[in-house]
Design a protein around this motif. Structure first.
Motif, PDB file in Angstrom:
ATOM      1  N   GLU A  48      47.229  36.443  34.356  1.00 16.27           N
ATOM      2  CA  GLU A  48      45.982  36.259  33.598  1.00 16.27           C
ATOM      3  C   GLU A  48      44.804  36.855  34.358  1.00 16.27           C
ATOM      4  OE1 GLU A  48      46.894  31.891  31.524  1.00 16.27           O
ATOM      5  OE2 GLU A  48      45.878  32.029  33.460  1.00 16.27           O
ATOM      6  N   LEU A  49      44.727  36.538  35.641  1.00  7.05           N
ATOM      7  CA  LEU A  49      43.613  36.981  36.467  1.00  7.05           C
ATOM      8  C   LEU A  49      43.652  38.495  36.659  1.00  7.05           C
ATOM      9  CD1 LEU A  49      41.146  36.187  38.091  1.00  7.05           C
ATOM     10  CD2 LEU A  49      42.632  35.612  40.018  1.00  7.05           C
ATOM     11  N   GLN A  50      44.838  39.026  36.878  1.00 11.28           N
ATOM     12  CA  GLN A  50      44.961  40.479  37.065  1.00 11.28           C
ATOM     13  C   GLN A  50      44.607  41.233  35.788  1.00 11.28           C
ATOM     14  OE1 GLN A  50      45.278  41.757  40.107  1.00 11.28           O
ATOM     15  NE2 GLN A  50      45.235  39.588  40.697  1.00 11.28           N
ATOM     16  N   ASN A  51      45.016  40.697  34.620  1.00 10.99           N
ATOM     17  CA  ASN A  51      44.656  41.320  33.342  1.00 10.99           C
ATOM     18  C   ASN A  51      43.147  41.323  33.144  1.00 10.99           C
ATOM     19  OD1 ASN A  51      47.294  41.805  32.644  1.00 10.99           O
ATOM     20  ND2 ASN A  51      47.505  40.008  31.319  1.00 10.99           N
ATOM     21  N   PHE A  52      42.518  40.197  33.484  1.00  4.80           N
ATOM     22  CA  PHE A  52      41.061  40.101  33.340  1.00  4.80           C
ATOM     23  C   PHE A  52      40.362  41.141  34.214  1.00  4.80           C
ATOM     24  CE2 PHE A  52      37.102  38.472  35.231  1.00  4.80           C
ATOM     25  CZ  PHE A  52      36.300  38.536  34.107  1.00  4.80           C
ATOM     26  N   ILE A  53      40.770  41.252  35.470  1.00 11.39           N
ATOM     27  CA  ILE A  53      40.129  42.196  36.392  1.00 11.39           C
ATOM     28  C   ILE A  53      40.292  43.629  35.893  1.00 11.39           C
ATOM     29  CG2 ILE A  53      40.304  43.195  38.720  1.00 11.39           C
ATOM     30  CD1 ILE A  53      40.939  40.333  39.719  1.00 11.39           C
ATOM     31  N   GLN A  54      41.504  43.975  35.449  1.00  9.55           N
ATOM     32  CA  GLN A  54      41.768  45.322  34.961  1.00  9.55           C
ATOM     33  C   GLN A  54      40.914  45.641  33.729  1.00  9.55           C
ATOM     34  OE1 GLN A  54      45.864  45.990  33.872  1.00  9.55           O
ATOM     35  NE2 GLN A  54      45.570  48.143  33.429  1.00  9.55           N
ATOM     36  N   GLU A  55      40.857  44.696  32.802  1.00  7.62           N
ATOM     37  CA  GLU A  55      40.123  44.939  31.558  1.00  7.62           C
ATOM     38  C   GLU A  55      38.616  44.873  31.763  1.00  7.62           C
ATOM     39  OE1 GLU A  55      41.859  42.486  28.474  1.00  7.62           O
ATOM     40  OE2 GLU A  55      43.843  43.338  28.858  1.00  7.62           O
ATOM     41  N   LEU A  56      38.157  44.098  32.738  1.00  5.26           N
ATOM     42  CA  LEU A  56      36.737  44.085  33.089  1.00  5.26           C
ATOM     43  C   LEU A  56      36.318  45.464  33.589  1.00  5.26           C
ATOM     44  CD1 LEU A  56      34.020  42.610  33.714  1.00  5.26           C
ATOM     45  CD2 LEU A  56      34.982  42.077  35.972  1.00  5.26           C
ATOM     46  N   GLN A  57      37.115  46.032  34.484  1.00  4.18           N
ATOM     47  CA  GLN A  57      36.788  47.353  35.024  1.00  4.18           C
ATOM     48  C   GLN A  57      36.792  48.418  33.922  1.00  4.18           C
ATOM     49  OE1 GLN A  57      39.939  47.017  38.070  1.00  4.18           O
ATOM     50  NE2 GLN A  57      38.378  47.387  39.622  1.00  4.18           N
ATOM     51  N   GLN A  58      37.790  48.350  33.042  1.00  2.00           N
ATOM     52  CA  GLN A  58      37.888  49.319  31.951  1.00  2.00           C
ATOM     53  C   GLN A  58      36.722  49.195  30.976  1.00  2.00           C
ATOM     54  OE1 GLN A  58      41.751  48.376  30.331  1.00  2.00           O
ATOM     55  NE2 GLN A  58      42.868  49.595  31.846  1.00  2.00           N
TER      56      GLN A  58
END
Length: 262
Positions: free
Chosen positions: A36-46
């Motif tokens: 969940e946290l890794q998905n959030f970080i990736q999508e925040l950057q994108q």
């Protein structure tokens, strides 16, 4: 608009903040961790890149701290520190009144005015209004009602329209929320009542600080994976903040140690 698209915003509304949290806390356990946290970080950057926006200093520090961590965990408070959310709503997650577990317990005792063991929507509204007043902020009643409804939706894990102690405790930073640890050691009602009577050594109907100390020491010994005996003083101080002049009655201790039975 989707939760991902909200991340592109220069300012995020309270309702959008709720949608973002609800989307990324996909298992509904009250935290973002693991995938969940890794998905959030990736999508925040994108999302920021797509919107032509740089990461803010707070976002960069967050990505540096959690981007490569597989065991990271954040709560709503940590998320509120990095997203550009409307100022008045953010105050609820940055207030000095809720910086420690002990402060939180004292606050709970004040606003659970009828000692029902939960805070209903009107009690929550009073709590939020007082936080804003302490920050010298005045908002319209309609906006306060909106914030109250969003907070209920955000924290009310079992959807019963009111907040239990452990639900509202998500206003605390993860590292301060000792109640997370106690989730794994809660007892059924029968076990809890038996333990209360055993540690209420003088049978006066409440547990004092010394009796609580004995109870917590035994709990730490039996549950070394969940509880750290080195934090015993912190546990005791926080729990005693629920007491009535040093008298910890059954109903208050049950908020910490008794599992809800369906």
């Amino acid at each position: 608009m989707t939760a991902e698209s909200h991340l592109q915003g220069v300012e995020i509304s309270a309702a959008q903040f709720f949608e973002i949290w609800h989307h990324y806390d996909s298992d509904g356990n009250g935290y973002m961790d693991g995938k969940e946290l890794q998905n959030f970080i990736q999508e925040l950057q994108q999302a920021r890149k797509k919107a032509g926006l740089d990461l803010t200093p707070e976002m960069k520090a967050f990505v540096d701290q959690y981007g490569k961590s597989t065991d990271g965990k954040i709560g709503i408070v940590e998320l509120a520190q990095i997203l550009p959310t409307e100022e008045n709503f953010l105050l609820f997650f940055r207030c000095q009144q809720l910086k420690s577990s002990e402060d939180f317990m004292q606050t709970w005792r004040k606003y659970d005015s009828d000692h029902s063991g939960f805070i209903d929507s009107e009690e929550l509204k009073s709590f939020l209004k007082d936080l804003l007043q302490k920050a010298n902020k005045q908002i319209e009643d309609s906006k306060l009602t909106e914030y109250t409804e969003i907070m209920l939706r955000m924290f009310d894990a079992n959807n019963d329209g009111k907040l239990e102690l452990t639900e509202l405790a998500r206003l605390l930073p993860v590292q301060e929320n000792f109640l997370i640890k106690f989730q794994g050691v809660k007892m059924c009602a029968k076990e809890f009542n038996k333990a209360f009577e055993m540690y209420d050594q003088d049978g006066n109907g409440y547990i004092d600080e010394n009796e609580l100390d004995a109870l917590l020491k035994d709990l730490c010994e039996k549950n070394k994976k969940e509880l750290d005996i080195n934090n015993l003083a912190t546990y005791k101080k926080s729990i005693m903040a629920l007491s009535d002049g040093g008298k910890l009655y059954r109903a208050e201790l049950a908020l910490i140690l008794c599992a809800e039975e369906n």
